[in-house]
Design a protein around this motif. Sequence first.
Motif, mmCIF file in Angstrom:
data_model
loop_
_atom_site.group_PDB
_atom_site.id
_atom_site.type_symbol
_atom_site.label_atom_id
_atom_site.label_comp_id
_atom_site.label_asym_id
_atom_site.label_seq_id
_atom_site.Cartn_x
_atom_site.Cartn_y
_atom_site.Cartn_z
ATOM 1 N N ASN A 170 -0.053 -12.934 -2.598
ATOM 2 C CA ASN A 170 0.926 -13.420 -1.626
ATOM 3 C C ASN A 170 2.350 -13.169 -2.091
ATOM 4 O OD1 ASN A 170 -1.132 -14.327 0.051
ATOM 5 N ND2 ASN A 170 -1.191 -16.312 -0.984
ATOM 6 N N GLY A 171 2.588 -12.056 -2.680
ATOM 7 C CA GLY A 171 3.946 -11.651 -3.035
ATOM 8 C C GLY A 171 4.349 -12.123 -4.407
ATOM 9 N N LYS A 174 -1.074 -3.806 -2.109
ATOM 10 C CA LYS A 174 -1.639 -3.756 -0.771
ATOM 11 C C LYS A 174 -1.141 -4.980 -0.031
ATOM 12 C CE LYS A 174 -4.913 -1.587 1.647
ATOM 13 N NZ LYS A 174 -4.928 -0.209 1.964
ATOM 14 N N LYS A 175 -0.396 -4.785 1.017
ATOM 15 C CA LYS A 175 0.242 -5.856 1.770
ATOM 16 C C LYS A 175 1.072 -6.718 0.818
ATOM 17 C CE LYS A 175 -2.963 -5.681 5.550
ATOM 18 N NZ LYS A 175 -3.873 -6.352 6.413
ATOM 19 N N LYS A 176 0.665 -7.967 0.567
ATOM 20 C CA LYS A 176 1.454 -8.823 -0.322
ATOM 21 C C LYS A 176 0.789 -9.035 -1.680
ATOM 22 C CE LYS A 176 3.957 -11.235 3.239
ATOM 23 N NZ LYS A 176 4.454 -12.502 3.719
ATOM 24 N N ILE A 209 6.059 -1.340 6.250
ATOM 25 C CA ILE A 209 4.967 -1.467 5.284
ATOM 26 C C ILE A 209 5.357 -0.768 3.992
ATOM 27 C CG2 ILE A 209 3.822 0.611 6.148
ATOM 28 C CD1 ILE A 209 1.162 -0.710 5.541
ATOM 29 N N LEU A 210 4.833 -1.287 2.882
ATOM 30 C CA LEU A 210 4.990 -0.629 1.592
ATOM 31 C C LEU A 210 3.726 -0.896 0.783
ATOM 32 C CD1 LEU A 210 6.669 0.941 -0.478
ATOM 33 C CD2 LEU A 210 7.528 -1.243 -1.291
ATOM 34 N N ASP A 211 2.860 0.097 0.705
ATOM 35 C CA ASP A 211 1.630 0.033 -0.082
ATOM 36 C C ASP A 211 1.635 1.197 -1.060
ATOM 37 O OD1 ASP A 211 0.753 -2.146 1.339
ATOM 38 O OD2 ASP A 211 -0.584 -1.000 2.642
ATOM 39 N N PHE A 212 1.183 0.929 -2.262
ATOM 40 C CA PHE A 212 1.075 2.020 -3.232
ATOM 41 C C PHE A 212 0.014 1.687 -4.260
ATOM 42 C CE2 PHE A 212 2.990 0.040 -6.928
ATOM 43 C CZ PHE A 212 3.812 -0.937 -6.392
#
Length: 182
Positions: A51-52, A25-27, A142-145
């Motif tokens: 945070n990534g 979700k987000k980072k 965006i890339l959420d999975f």
Amino acid sequence: MAIFFFLIIIFLITGIKIAIKSKKKKKDFNLSIEIRWVFFKMYHKEISKINGLKDKDKSSIDLDVLNKILPSIKNNVHGISKPLVVFIKSIKLERLNGNLIFGFYSPVTTAITFTSINTVFTIANVHDKANLSVGADFTKEILDFDGEFIFKIRLLRPILAFLRFITTKSGFKLIMQLKNIL
């Protein structure tokens, strides 16, 4: 001693269940890996990056080692393929769930990619244990999975196939070459 061998045979026949669950979700990224035998938890690992993902030192594969291993594997493709096919056939899918939401800056690229991924997911959803969905956001990148992949592996046949392979002359030679290289 007989009880020990009996337990090993039971372990190999019943197999292990592997559950891989992920969420991004987000980072923030979370991954959970769990291995179970019957109802005993044998292994569990939680990987969480906030945070990534942090860059680690890139460890490259030594090309000399790769150049030595590939010809050995190429010469034994037929022998390696039999245990690999037996291993793949011993895997039983129990659940495959996933939800992907993505978007690119270009709405056209998002639409084309959405169509391609949706086609693949639709084909995968034909299997009664699969439930995959995809969504597109055309306004932002965006890339959420989140996903869940649970399968069971029965170990008896793959181990017997591997033992059959390493007792052949070419299989033993490959194992010795790999042992010397690595």
